[in-house]
Design a protein around this motif. Structure first.
Motif, PDB file in Angstrom:
ATOM      1  N   GLN A 145      23.053  18.300   7.333  1.00 53.78           N
ATOM      2  CA  GLN A 145      22.893  19.725   7.050  1.00 53.78           C
ATOM      3  C   GLN A 145      23.200  20.580   8.273  1.00 53.78           C
ATOM      4  N   GLY A 146      22.984  20.023   9.464  1.00 51.24           N
ATOM      5  CA  GLY A 146      23.256  20.769  10.683  1.00 51.24           C
ATOM      6  C   GLY A 146      24.676  20.590  11.190  1.00 51.24           C
ATOM      7  N   GLN A 147      25.490  19.796  10.505  1.00 52.56           N
ATOM      8  CA  GLN A 147      26.858  19.546  10.935  1.00 52.56           C
ATOM      9  C   GLN A 147      27.827  20.189   9.954  1.00 52.56           C
ATOM     10  N   GLU A 148      28.890  20.769  10.490  1.00 50.70           N
ATOM     11  CA  GLU A 148      29.843  21.437   9.618  1.00 50.70           C
ATOM     12  C   GLU A 148      30.521  20.439   8.685  1.00 50.70           C
ATOM     13  N   SER A 149      30.614  20.800   7.412  1.00 46.91           N
ATOM     14  CA  SER A 149      31.284  19.947   6.447  1.00 46.91           C
ATOM     15  C   SER A 149      32.791  20.028   6.654  1.00 46.91           C
ATOM     16  N   GLY A 175      34.907  20.866   4.455  1.00 47.26           N
ATOM     17  CA  GLY A 175      35.361  22.125   3.860  1.00 47.26           C
ATOM     18  C   GLY A 175      35.155  23.308   4.783  1.00 47.26           C
ATOM     19  N   ALA A 176      34.009  23.336   5.467  1.00 53.16           N
ATOM     20  CA  ALA A 176      33.733  24.421   6.409  1.00 53.16           C
ATOM     21  C   ALA A 176      34.698  24.395   7.572  1.00 53.16           C
ATOM     22  N   LEU A 177      35.030  23.185   8.033  1.00 49.10           N
ATOM     23  CA  LEU A 177      35.980  23.074   9.143  1.00 49.10           C
ATOM     24  C   LEU A 177      37.362  23.565   8.736  1.00 49.10           C
ATOM     25  N   SER A 178      37.783  23.264   7.505  1.00 47.49           N
ATOM     26  CA  SER A 178      39.107  23.698   7.050  1.00 47.49           C
ATOM     27  C   SER A 178      39.163  25.210   6.864  1.00 47.49           C
ATOM     28  N   LEU A 179      38.035  25.834   6.515  1.00 52.07           N
ATOM     29  CA  LEU A 179      37.996  27.293   6.429  1.00 52.07           C
ATOM     30  C   LEU A 179      38.014  27.927   7.818  1.00 52.07           C
ATOM     31  N   LYS A 180      37.315  27.298   8.740  1.00 52.20           N
ATOM     32  CA  LYS A 180      37.248  27.810  10.100  1.00 52.20           C
ATOM     33  C   LYS A 180      38.587  27.660  10.810  1.00 52.20           C
ATOM     34  N   TYR A 181      39.291  26.539  10.517  1.00 51.00           N
ATOM     35  CA  TYR A 181      40.581  26.271  11.148  1.00 51.00           C
ATOM     36  C   TYR A 181      41.614  26.015  10.052  1.00 51.00           C
ATOM     37  N   THR A 203      43.986  19.009   5.647  1.00 49.04           N
ATOM     38  CA  THR A 203      42.963  18.057   5.220  1.00 49.04           C
ATOM     39  C   THR A 203      43.465  17.098   4.139  1.00 49.04           C
ATOM     40  N   THR A 204      44.673  17.317   3.625  1.00 55.41           N
ATOM     41  CA  THR A 204      45.245  16.340   2.690  1.00 55.41           C
ATOM     42  C   THR A 204      45.596  15.037   3.412  1.00 55.41           C
ATOM     43  N   LYS A 205      45.691  15.098   4.747  1.00 56.77           N
ATOM     44  CA  LYS A 205      45.995  13.900   5.542  1.00 56.77           C
ATOM     45  C   LYS A 205      44.727  13.287   6.138  1.00 56.77           C
ATOM     46  N   GLN A 206      43.558  13.781   5.725  1.00 53.80           N
ATOM     47  CA  GLN A 206      42.305  13.455   6.386  1.00 53.80           C
ATOM     48  C   GLN A 206      41.828  12.017   6.171  1.00 53.80           C
ATOM     49  N   SER A 207      42.056  11.460   5.019  1.00 52.37           N
ATOM     50  CA  SER A 207      41.496  10.144   4.688  1.00 52.37           C
ATOM     51  C   SER A 207      42.171   9.024   5.466  1.00 52.37           C
ATOM     52  N   LEU A 208      41.432   7.922   5.662  1.00 49.50           N
ATOM     53  CA  LEU A 208      42.046   6.715   6.210  1.00 49.50           C
ATOM     54  C   LEU A 208      43.107   6.219   5.233  1.00 49.50           C
ATOM     55  N   GLN A 209      44.214   5.745   5.773  1.00 49.21           N
ATOM     56  CA  GLN A 209      45.307   5.236   4.948  1.00 49.21           C
ATOM     57  C   GLN A 209      45.479   3.740   5.189  1.00 49.21           C
ATOM     58  N   ARG A 219      35.508  17.443  20.326  1.00 47.63           N
ATOM     59  CA  ARG A 219      34.400  17.346  19.358  1.00 47.63           C
ATOM     60  C   ARG A 219      34.921  17.499  17.932  1.00 47.63           C
ATOM     61  N   LEU A 220      35.888  18.410  17.737  1.00 45.89           N
ATOM     62  CA  LEU A 220      36.493  18.557  16.414  1.00 45.89           C
ATOM     63  C   LEU A 220      37.239  17.284  16.028  1.00 45.89           C
ATOM     64  N   ASN A 221      37.998  16.709  16.960  1.00 40.26           N
ATOM     65  CA  ASN A 221      38.677  15.440  16.746  1.00 40.26           C
ATOM     66  C   ASN A 221      37.678  14.376  16.270  1.00 40.26           C
ATOM     67  N   SER A 222      36.538  14.304  16.957  1.00 38.72           N
ATOM     68  CA  SER A 222      35.512  13.325  16.602  1.00 38.72           C
ATOM     69  C   SER A 222      34.942  13.590  15.213  1.00 38.72           C
ATOM     70  N   ASP A 223      34.645  14.847  14.921  1.00 37.09           N
ATOM     71  CA  ASP A 223      34.079  15.185  13.610  1.00 37.09           C
ATOM     72  C   ASP A 223      35.040  14.813  12.482  1.00 37.09           C
TER      73      ASP A 223
END
Length: 411
Positions: free
Chosen positions: A17-21, A23-29, A34-40, A388-392
Motif C-alpha cells: 500500500q505504501g509502494q507505487e503500483s 499503474g501509478a508509475l506509468s501515469l507518473k512517467y 509497460t507492455t514490455k514490463q513482464s518477464l519474457q 529505485r525506479l529500475n528496481s521497482d
C-alpha cells in the motif's frame, strides 16, 4: 497450504500500500512502455519454476536459503539498485529474513561503494579491477582485489540493514587469494572457531553470539615480503531466508569476469539459485567496428556455464541494457543488438529476459529519463531515483511471475 497462500497475498497487498503500483508509475512517467514490463521466455516457460519452488519452501516452510546474485558494472557497484531490489524482495513475505549477501568493501580498493556499508581503512591499500585491461591480478568471485603490503594495514567493517540499524551475523566469510598471501588476517572480536578453504581462498570466522562489526589486522613474518589480497566479504546468519548478493565492478563487461581464476571455486560458497545478469552496457559502449554481438553472446554462454557448474539448477534473468548515448552525442543502437542476443540466450539456456530497454521507452528514451531527473547528464548512468525506479519495475515483473506460480499451486 491454501490458507498460507491466501495469507501471503493479503500480507503482500497490505505491505505494498505504501509502494507505487505499476499503474501509478506509468501515469507518473508516461514515457514508460509497460507492455514490455513482464518477464519474457524464449525457451521454456518454466525457466524459473525450480527457483520459485525453492522460494516457496523458504517462505512457507521456513526451511533453507535462497541465493540471488545480481551481476553488473557500475549500476550494481553503486549499491542503490541492488539495495532497493533487496528491500523490495523483503516484501514477499512478512517474516522473510533477507541477508545482505556477498559484497566487496570497495573503499579498500579506493573506489566508490554502497552507503549502507561502513569501512574504515588503515594503512596503505591499492585496488585492482578486472574491468581495466592493463590490470593483471588473480581475481576471485568479485572481480576486484584490494591489495596491501603494509604490515600495519587493516580495516574495520560494519553493515547496515536500515537507517542506523546494524546488520548482525554469526559467520564472516573472507574471500582472499590464499596462495599469494604472506600475511594472516586477525579478527577482533576473536572468533570462536575458524575454517580455511585453501583451494578456494575462503576463510570462515564463526561466532557463538551475534556480532555486528569487526576489525581486521594482520600477522606478518618478521622477514620477507608482506602481502595480502582481499577479494570479498560475506556476513552470514543462521536463519532461513533470501540472500541478495551484489556483484558489481565499475566498467565491467562480460569479458571482465571471465578473467577471474577462482570464480567457480569461490562462487560455490555463494551457491546462486538465481542470477540477474545486467552486463552489456560496457560491452556495447564502443564504435560499430569494435562491436561484435556474436562474441558478446559467446562470453555470456561461458558465464552461464560457470554458474551452472556451481549449481546445475541455477536460473537466470537477463536484464537488457538501459538506453544510453555513445559519448553523449548519439543514441547507442547497439542496445537493440543486446536485446536480440538476450532473446537468443533465453532460448538456448531456458532463461527469462526482462527488457529494461523496452520498458524505459526504447531508443532515445534516456533523454526523457534525464529530463525527469532519473538519468545523469552522461546519458549512461541513472540517478538514485532512476535506480529505485529500475528496481521497482524489475520487482513488479518478478512478482507478476511469482504470483502466477502461486496461483497455479492453489487456484
Amino acid at each position: 497450504m491454501k490458507q498460507r497462500l491466501a495469507l501471503l497475498f493479503i500480507a503482500f497487498t497490505l505491505v505494498l500500500q505504501g509502494q507505487e503500483s505499476l499503474g501509478a508509475l506509468s501515469l507518473k512517467y508516461p514515457f514508460l512502455d509497460t507492455t514490455k514490463q513482464s518477464l519474457q521466455y524464449f525457451g521454456s516457460e518454466d525457466a524459473l519454476e525450480y527457483f520459485f519452488k525453492k522460494l516457496d519452501c523458504t517462505i512457507f516452510e521456513e526451511e533453507g536459503k535462497v541465493n540471488v546474485v545480481h551481476m553488473g558494472g557500475s549500476h550494481v557497484q553503486g549499491g542503490t539498485l541492488s539495495h532497493a531490489m533487496r528491500m523490495n524482495l523483503a516484501q514477499l513475505a512478512p517474516e522473510l529474513n533477507v541477508e545482505r549477501g556477498f559484497f566487496f568493501p570497495h573503499r579498500l580498493a579506493n573506489t566508490n561503494m554502497p552507503g549502507n556499508i561502513y569501512v574504515k581503512k588503515m594503512g596503505t591499500w591499492e585496488g585492482c579491477r578486472n574491468s581495466i585491461p592493463r590490470n593483471n591480478c588473480p581475481w576471485g568471485f568479485s572481480g576486484i582485489d584490494a591489495i596491501t603490503r603494509d604490515r600495519d594495514a587493516g580495516f574495520a567493517l560494519q553493515s547496515f540493514s536500515g537507517a542506523g540499524e546494524a546488520y548482525a551475523f554469526k559467520e564472516l566469510r573472507v574471500f582472499e587469494h590464499y596462495r599469494s598471501n604472506t600475511m594472516v588476517p586477525v579478527c577482533t572480536p576473536v572468533p570462536d572457531s575458524t575454517y580455511v578453504d585453501t583451494a578456494a581462498g575462503v576463510r570462515c570466522w564463526f561466532f557463538n553470539a551475534l556480532v555486528d562489526s569487526v576489525a581486521v589486522s594482520f600477522d606478518a613474518a618478521e622477514e620477507g615480503e608482506s602481502q595480502y589480497t582481499l577479494q570479498g566479504i560475506q556476513m552470514v546468519r543462521d536463519e532461513p531466508g533470501l540472500i541478495y548478493h551484489a556483484l558489481g565492478v565499475n566498467g565491467a563487461a562480460t569479458k571482465s569476469f571471465l578473467r577471474s581464476e577462482n570464480f567457480i571455486e569461490q562462487g560455490a560458497y555463494v551457491a546462486p539459485d538465481l542470477v540477474i545478469f545486467g552486463l552489456g552496457i560496457n560491452d556495447a559502449y564502443k564504435p560499430d567496428s569494435d562491436w561484435h554481438p556474436e562474441e558478446y553472446k559467446a562470453r555470456y554462454d561461458t558465464l552461464v556455464d560457470w554458474f551452472r557448474t556451481i549449481n546445475p539448477d541455477c536460473a537466470f534473468i537477463f536484464m537488457t541494457n538501459n538506453d544510453s548515448y555513445y559519448k553523449r552525442r548519439t543514441p547507442n543502437k547497439h542496445a537493440l543488438d543486446v536485446v536480440r542476443v538476450m532473446e537468443q540466450l533465453s532460448k538456448e539456456h531456458d532463461a527469462a529476459v526482462w527488457d529494461l530497454f523496452g520498458v524505459m521507452g526504447g531508443l532515445n528514451s534516456i533523454v526523457l529519463w534525464e529530463e525527469h531527473r532519473l538519468a545523469k547528464s552522461d546519458k549512461i548512468h541513472l540517478t538514485r531515483a532512476g535506480y529505485r525506479l529500475n528496481s521497482d519495475l524489475l520487482f513488479w515483473a518478478f512478482w507478476e511471475a511469482y504470483e502466477q506460480h502461486l496461483k497455479a499451486l492453489a487456484p
